[in-house]
Design a protein around this motif. Structure first.
Motif, PDB file in Angstrom:
ATOM      1  N   ASP A  46       0.847  -1.192   0.000  1.00 28.70           N
ATOM      2  CA  ASP A  46       0.000   0.000   0.000  1.00 28.70           C
ATOM      3  C   ASP A  46       0.887   1.248   0.000  1.00 28.70           C
ATOM      4  O   ASP A  46       2.116   1.162   0.046  1.00 28.70           O
ATOM      5  CB  ASP A  46      -0.982  -0.019   1.176  1.00 28.70           C
ATOM      6  CG  ASP A  46      -0.298  -0.056   2.538  1.00 28.70           C
ATOM      7  OD1 ASP A  46       0.746   0.608   2.736  1.00 28.70           O
ATOM      8  OD2 ASP A  46      -0.824  -0.750   3.433  1.00 28.70           O
ATOM      9  N   VAL A  47       0.248   2.404  -0.066  1.00 27.92           N
ATOM     10  CA  VAL A  47       0.989   3.664  -0.162  1.00 27.92           C
ATOM     11  C   VAL A  47       1.941   3.831   1.023  1.00 27.92           C
ATOM     12  O   VAL A  47       3.108   4.189   0.844  1.00 27.92           O
ATOM     13  CB  VAL A  47       0.025   4.870  -0.292  1.00 27.92           C
ATOM     14  CG1 VAL A  47       0.770   6.185  -0.104  1.00 27.92           C
ATOM     15  CG2 VAL A  47      -0.684   4.851  -1.639  1.00 27.92           C
ATOM     16  N   TYR A  48       1.479   3.555   2.227  1.00 28.44           N
ATOM     17  CA  TYR A  48       2.326   3.725   3.404  1.00 28.44           C
ATOM     18  C   TYR A  48       3.559   2.830   3.328  1.00 28.44           C
ATOM     19  O   TYR A  48       4.688   3.291   3.534  1.00 28.44           O
ATOM     20  CB  TYR A  48       1.544   3.447   4.685  1.00 28.44           C
ATOM     21  CG  TYR A  48       2.443   3.412   5.891  1.00 28.44           C
ATOM     22  CD1 TYR A  48       2.963   4.593   6.413  1.00 28.44           C
ATOM     23  CD2 TYR A  48       2.831   2.215   6.464  1.00 28.44           C
ATOM     24  CE1 TYR A  48       3.831   4.574   7.489  1.00 28.44           C
ATOM     25  CE2 TYR A  48       3.695   2.187   7.538  1.00 28.44           C
ATOM     26  CZ  TYR A  48       4.190   3.362   8.054  1.00 28.44           C
ATOM     27  OH  TYR A  48       5.058   3.324   9.110  1.00 28.44           O
ATOM     28  N   GLU A  49       3.359   1.545   3.049  1.00 27.59           N
ATOM     29  CA  GLU A  49       4.481   0.604   2.990  1.00 27.59           C
ATOM     30  C   GLU A  49       5.436   0.966   1.854  1.00 27.59           C
ATOM     31  O   GLU A  49       6.644   0.801   1.974  1.00 27.59           O
ATOM     32  CB  GLU A  49       3.973  -0.838   2.846  1.00 27.59           C
ATOM     33  CG  GLU A  49       3.288  -1.365   4.094  1.00 27.59           C
ATOM     34  CD  GLU A  49       4.181  -1.399   5.327  1.00 27.59           C
ATOM     35  OE1 GLU A  49       5.408  -1.609   5.208  1.00 27.59           O
ATOM     36  OE2 GLU A  49       3.650  -1.199   6.442  1.00 27.59           O
ATOM     37  N   THR A  50       4.895   1.462   0.743  1.00 21.50           N
ATOM     38  CA  THR A  50       5.734   1.877  -0.380  1.00 21.50           C
ATOM     39  C   THR A  50       6.589   3.077   0.016  1.00 21.50           C
ATOM     40  O   THR A  50       7.795   3.120  -0.276  1.00 21.50           O
ATOM     41  CB  THR A  50       4.870   2.191  -1.615  1.00 21.50           C
ATOM     42  OG1 THR A  50       4.101   1.018  -1.945  1.00 21.50           O
ATOM     43  CG2 THR A  50       5.715   2.579  -2.803  1.00 21.50           C
ATOM     44  N   LEU A  51       5.981   4.066   0.690  1.00 25.73           N
ATOM     45  CA  LEU A  51       6.751   5.218   1.179  1.00 25.73           C
ATOM     46  C   LEU A  51       7.832   4.763   2.155  1.00 25.73           C
ATOM     47  O   LEU A  51       8.990   5.191   2.066  1.00 25.73           O
ATOM     48  CB  LEU A  51       5.834   6.218   1.887  1.00 25.73           C
ATOM     49  CG  LEU A  51       4.940   7.091   1.019  1.00 25.73           C
ATOM     50  CD1 LEU A  51       3.892   7.787   1.873  1.00 25.73           C
ATOM     51  CD2 LEU A  51       5.760   8.097   0.237  1.00 25.73           C
ATOM     52  N   HIS A  64      -3.839   9.527  -9.422  1.00 28.45           N
ATOM     53  CA  HIS A  64      -3.374  10.521 -10.388  1.00 28.45           C
ATOM     54  C   HIS A  64      -1.902  10.276 -10.714  1.00 28.45           C
ATOM     55  O   HIS A  64      -1.165   9.718  -9.908  1.00 28.45           O
ATOM     56  CB  HIS A  64      -3.526  11.938  -9.831  1.00 28.45           C
ATOM     57  CG  HIS A  64      -4.922  12.263  -9.409  1.00 28.45           C
ATOM     58  ND1 HIS A  64      -5.911  12.594 -10.298  1.00 28.45           N
ATOM     59  CD2 HIS A  64      -5.507  12.283  -8.179  1.00 28.45           C
ATOM     60  CE1 HIS A  64      -7.035  12.821  -9.650  1.00 28.45           C
ATOM     61  NE2 HIS A  64      -6.818  12.636  -8.354  1.00 28.45           N
ATOM     62  N   THR A  65      -1.494  10.746 -11.878  1.00 32.10           N
ATOM     63  CA  THR A  65      -0.089  10.717 -12.284  1.00 32.10           C
ATOM     64  C   THR A  65       0.218  12.061 -12.933  1.00 32.10           C
ATOM     65  O   THR A  65      -0.710  12.775 -13.329  1.00 32.10           O
ATOM     66  CB  THR A  65       0.195   9.603 -13.313  1.00 32.10           C
ATOM     67  OG1 THR A  65      -0.524   9.892 -14.517  1.00 32.10           O
ATOM     68  CG2 THR A  65      -0.180   8.230 -12.785  1.00 32.10           C
ATOM     69  N   PRO A  66       1.483  12.401 -13.075  1.00 30.36           N
ATOM     70  CA  PRO A  66       1.798  13.638 -13.796  1.00 30.36           C
ATOM     71  C   PRO A  66       1.196  13.635 -15.214  1.00 30.36           C
ATOM     72  O   PRO A  66       0.758  14.677 -15.700  1.00 30.36           O
ATOM     73  CB  PRO A  66       3.331  13.648 -13.825  1.00 30.36           C
ATOM     74  CG  PRO A  66       3.714  12.922 -12.572  1.00 30.36           C
ATOM     75  CD  PRO A  66       2.684  11.816 -12.461  1.00 30.36           C
ATOM     76  N   GLU A  67       1.131  12.468 -15.841  1.00 33.21           N
ATOM     77  CA  GLU A  67       0.574  12.378 -17.189  1.00 33.21           C
ATOM     78  C   GLU A  67      -0.925  12.703 -17.202  1.00 33.21           C
ATOM     79  O   GLU A  67      -1.401  13.385 -18.111  1.00 33.21           O
ATOM     80  CB  GLU A  67       0.804  10.976 -17.783  1.00 33.21           C
ATOM     81  CG  GLU A  67       2.272  10.656 -18.042  1.00 33.21           C
ATOM     82  CD  GLU A  67       3.070  10.292 -16.773  1.00 33.21           C
ATOM     83  OE1 GLU A  67       4.296  10.448 -16.804  1.00 33.21           O
ATOM     84  OE2 GLU A  67       2.471   9.893 -15.754  1.00 33.21           O
ATOM     85  N   ALA A  78       8.502  10.924 -11.425  1.00 38.31           N
ATOM     86  CA  ALA A  78       7.401  10.112 -11.941  1.00 38.31           C
ATOM     87  C   ALA A  78       6.593   9.521 -10.793  1.00 38.31           C
ATOM     88  O   ALA A  78       7.095   9.360  -9.671  1.00 38.31           O
ATOM     89  CB  ALA A  78       7.959   8.986 -12.811  1.00 38.31           C
ATOM     90  N   ALA A  79       5.350   9.187 -11.086  1.00 32.89           N
ATOM     91  CA  ALA A  79       4.479   8.562 -10.085  1.00 32.89           C
ATOM     92  C   ALA A  79       5.009   7.171  -9.748  1.00 32.89           C
ATOM     93  O   ALA A  79       5.533   6.460 -10.605  1.00 32.89           O
ATOM     94  CB  ALA A  79       3.054   8.478 -10.610  1.00 32.89           C
ATOM     95  N   ILE A  80       4.859   6.820  -8.483  1.00 35.11           N
ATOM     96  CA  ILE A  80       5.221   5.498  -7.990  1.00 35.11           C
ATOM     97  C   ILE A  80       3.923   4.815  -7.625  1.00 35.11           C
ATOM     98  O   ILE A  80       3.143   5.335  -6.823  1.00 35.11           O
ATOM     99  CB  ILE A  80       6.151   5.608  -6.760  1.00 35.11           C
ATOM    100  CG1 ILE A  80       7.423   6.372  -7.132  1.00 35.11           C
ATOM    101  CG2 ILE A  80       6.469   4.226  -6.198  1.00 35.11           C
ATOM    102  CD1 ILE A  80       8.221   6.867  -5.938  1.00 35.11           C
ATOM    103  N   ASN A 140      -1.209   6.177  -5.804  1.00 37.71           N
ATOM    104  CA  ASN A 140       0.072   6.607  -6.362  1.00 37.71           C
ATOM    105  C   ASN A 140       0.770   7.581  -5.427  1.00 37.71           C
ATOM    106  O   ASN A 140       0.114   8.269  -4.639  1.00 37.71           O
ATOM    107  CB  ASN A 140      -0.127   7.290  -7.720  1.00 37.71           C
ATOM    108  CG  ASN A 140      -0.496   6.309  -8.803  1.00 37.71           C
ATOM    109  OD1 ASN A 140      -0.096   5.157  -8.776  1.00 37.71           O
ATOM    110  ND2 ASN A 140      -1.274   6.772  -9.766  1.00 37.71           N
ATOM    111  N   ILE A 141       2.075   7.640  -5.576  1.00 36.73           N
ATOM    112  CA  ILE A 141       2.909   8.581  -4.848  1.00 36.73           C
ATOM    113  C   ILE A 141       3.610   9.430  -5.908  1.00 36.73           C
ATOM    114  O   ILE A 141       4.220   8.883  -6.827  1.00 36.73           O
ATOM    115  CB  ILE A 141       3.959   7.838  -4.000  1.00 36.73           C
ATOM    116  CG1 ILE A 141       3.274   6.913  -2.989  1.00 36.73           C
ATOM    117  CG2 ILE A 141       4.911   8.831  -3.326  1.00 36.73           C
ATOM    118  CD1 ILE A 141       4.185   5.832  -2.436  1.00 36.73           C
TER     119      ILE A 141
END
Length: 176
Positions: free
Chosen positions: A28-33, A105-108, A147-149, A155-156
């Motif tokens: 998840d986002v937390y674990e990825t961060l 969301h992503t930058p794209e 870039a988005a992760i 996404n991050i």
């Protein structure tokens, strides 16, 4: 009896093979961060301010200041890393929640347009995708710095500063 034993052995082997072949679920986002060294200070801030659950639920995009961005923050972020002071903790939580919006969301997907999103802090944020780099927030916002992760629940997007919301000042009407 031998047939039943052989059948159970084959069934166990088949079940084990299926489990081993199943793809591991993405973090998840937390674990990825937490697992990315460029966000170690942010992960510590999240933990110190009891916000881990906000990064594990729902589909979200986190505009995440990198360690370099947090180290360059005027006044520093040391008070946000401990969660000791109730007033400081409340401020830290507001800043962290301001950096999270609903959706993936992503930058794209943000590029070429201006998007207004509601943050988990419950305020609005302007994401200006007509700028290069994309700008998250207003005068005290941040620029997209990578870039988005992808994570299992969102996404991050790395950013180059800790965005700070600006609130409009209004004068309350005078009592008559």
């Amino acid at each position: 009896m031998k047939k039943i034993g052989a059948f159970l052995s084959a069934l166990s082997l088949l079940a084990f093979s299926a489990v081993m072949a199943a793809p591991a679920s993405a973090a998840d986002v937390y674990e990825t961060l937490k697992g990315d060294p460029q966000f170690s200070l942010l992960a510590r801030m999240i933990e110190a301010n009891d916000l881990k659950f906000r990064y594990t639920q729902g589909t979200i995009t986190v505009f995440a200041p990198t360690d370099a961005a947090l180290r360059a923050q005027p006044g520093g972020v040391d008070d946000m890393l401990t969660g000791d002071n109730p007033s400081g903790k409340e401020n830290a939580r507001a800043l962290l929640l301001y950096s999270i919006v609903s959706g993936r969301h992503t930058p794209e997907t943000l590029g070429g347009k201006v998007t207004e999103a509601t943050t988990l802090q419950r305020g609005k944020v302007r994401i200006d995708g007509t700028r290069d780099p994309i700008r998250y927030g207003g005068e005290f916002g941040a620029n997209v710095a990578g870039a988005a992760i992808s994570a299992s629940n969102g996404n991050i997007i790395p950013i180059d500063a800790l965005p700070i919301p600006v609130f409009e000042e209004t004068t309350p009407p005078q009592a008559q």
